[in-house]
Motif scaffolding. Structure first.
Motif, PDB file in Angstrom:
ATOM      1  N   ARG A  17       0.473  10.796   8.540  1.00  0.00           N
ATOM      2  CA  ARG A  17      -0.233   9.934   7.585  1.00  0.00           C
ATOM      3  C   ARG A  17      -0.316  10.600   6.206  1.00  0.00           C
ATOM      4  NH1 ARG A  17      -2.078   5.322   9.892  1.00  0.00           N
ATOM      5  NH2 ARG A  17      -2.863   5.433  12.019  1.00  0.00           N
ATOM      6  N   SER A  53      -7.315   5.845  10.355  1.00  0.00           N
ATOM      7  CA  SER A  53      -7.097   4.580   9.658  1.00  0.00           C
ATOM      8  C   SER A  53      -5.867   4.665   8.756  1.00  0.00           C
ATOM      9  CB  SER A  53      -8.332   4.264   8.805  1.00  0.00           C
ATOM     10  OG  SER A  53      -8.064   3.227   7.894  1.00  0.00           O
ATOM     11  N   LYS A  54      -5.222   3.528   8.554  1.00  0.00           N
ATOM     12  CA  LYS A  54      -4.089   3.467   7.625  1.00  0.00           C
ATOM     13  C   LYS A  54      -4.553   3.262   6.178  1.00  0.00           C
ATOM     14  CE  LYS A  54      -0.687   1.739  10.882  1.00  0.00           C
ATOM     15  NZ  LYS A  54       0.312   0.703  11.182  1.00  0.00           N
ATOM     16  N   ALA A  55      -5.852   3.059   5.972  1.00  0.00           N
ATOM     17  CA  ALA A  55      -6.394   2.788   4.643  1.00  0.00           C
ATOM     18  C   ALA A  55      -6.289   4.028   3.752  1.00  0.00           C
ATOM     19  CB  ALA A  55      -7.842   2.339   4.748  1.00  0.00           C
ATOM     20  N   ALA A  57      -7.896   4.765   1.043  1.00  0.00           N
ATOM     21  CA  ALA A  57      -9.212   5.301   0.658  1.00  0.00           C
ATOM     22  C   ALA A  57      -9.766   6.229   1.743  1.00  0.00           C
ATOM     23  CB  ALA A  57     -10.188   4.166   0.388  1.00  0.00           C
ATOM     24  N   ASP A  58      -9.586   5.847   3.013  1.00  0.00           N
ATOM     25  CA  ASP A  58     -10.037   6.704   4.119  1.00  0.00           C
ATOM     26  C   ASP A  58      -9.272   8.018   4.116  1.00  0.00           C
ATOM     27  OD1 ASP A  58     -11.806   4.752   4.903  1.00  0.00           O
ATOM     28  OD2 ASP A  58     -10.533   4.004   6.536  1.00  0.00           O
ATOM     29  N   ASN A  59      -7.987   7.939   3.876  1.00  0.00           N
ATOM     30  CA  ASN A  59      -7.138   9.125   3.850  1.00  0.00           C
ATOM     31  C   ASN A  59      -7.599  10.078   2.751  1.00  0.00           C
ATOM     32  OD1 ASN A  59      -4.924  10.952   3.441  1.00  0.00           O
ATOM     33  ND2 ASN A  59      -3.567   9.502   4.424  1.00  0.00           N
TER      34      ASN A  59
END
Length: 115
Positions: A17, A53-55, A57-59
Motif C-alpha cells: 500500500r 484501508s485503501k483510503a 487519508a488513512d494511509n
C-alpha cells in the motif's frame, strides 16, 4: 543498476500500500542482486506501518502517528536479517521466539534468493 555491484547483504522491504514507491520497483531491485532478500507486505505503507484501508487519508495519517508501531512481521524480518548477517551477533545466538518467524502471514511475500 547500482545495487548489482553492492557486495553486502541486502534486505528490501516494501509495503503493497506504498503510495510513494511501487512494489514492482522493490522486485526490480531484488532481481538485480541474486543474494538480496525481498519482503513484500500486504496492507503496509511506505512507513512500514499497517494500513488496512485503501483510503489515501488513512494511509498518510500513519506517518505522523508515533503510537502506531511498525508491522510486527517487518520487525521480525529486520531482526532475523541482522542476526543472520552479523558475524558477531549471528554466531551462537538464536532468534528469540516471535522474531524472525518468517514472512509474518500468508498475505505477505518473503523471498530469500540465497536458498
Amino acid at each position: 543498476m547500482l545495487i548489482a555491484n553492492f557486495r553486502m547483504p541486502i534486505l528490501i522491504l516494501q509495503g503493497k500500500r506504498d503510495v510513494q514507491v511501487d512494489p514492482s520497483d522493490a522486485r526490480r531491485l531484488a532481481d538485480a542482486d541474486r543474494t538480496a532478500k525481498l519482503g513484500l507486505f500486504t496492507d503496509v505503507n511506505h512507513a512500514l506501518k499497517s494500513v488496512p484501508s485503501k483510503a489515501l487519508a488513512d494511509n498518510l495519517s500513519t506517518y505522523g502517528d508515533p503510537d502506531l508501531p511498525l508491522l510486527p512481521a517487518v520487525v521480525d524480518q529486520v531482526a532475523s536479517f541482522i542476526l543472520s548477517n552479523s558475524p558477531t551477533l549471528g554466531s551462537g545466538l538464536e532468534v528469540p521466539a516471535g522474531l524472525g518467524a518468517g514472512h509474518g502471514g500468508d498475505e505477505n511475500e518473503y523471498r530469500d534468493k540465497r536458498q
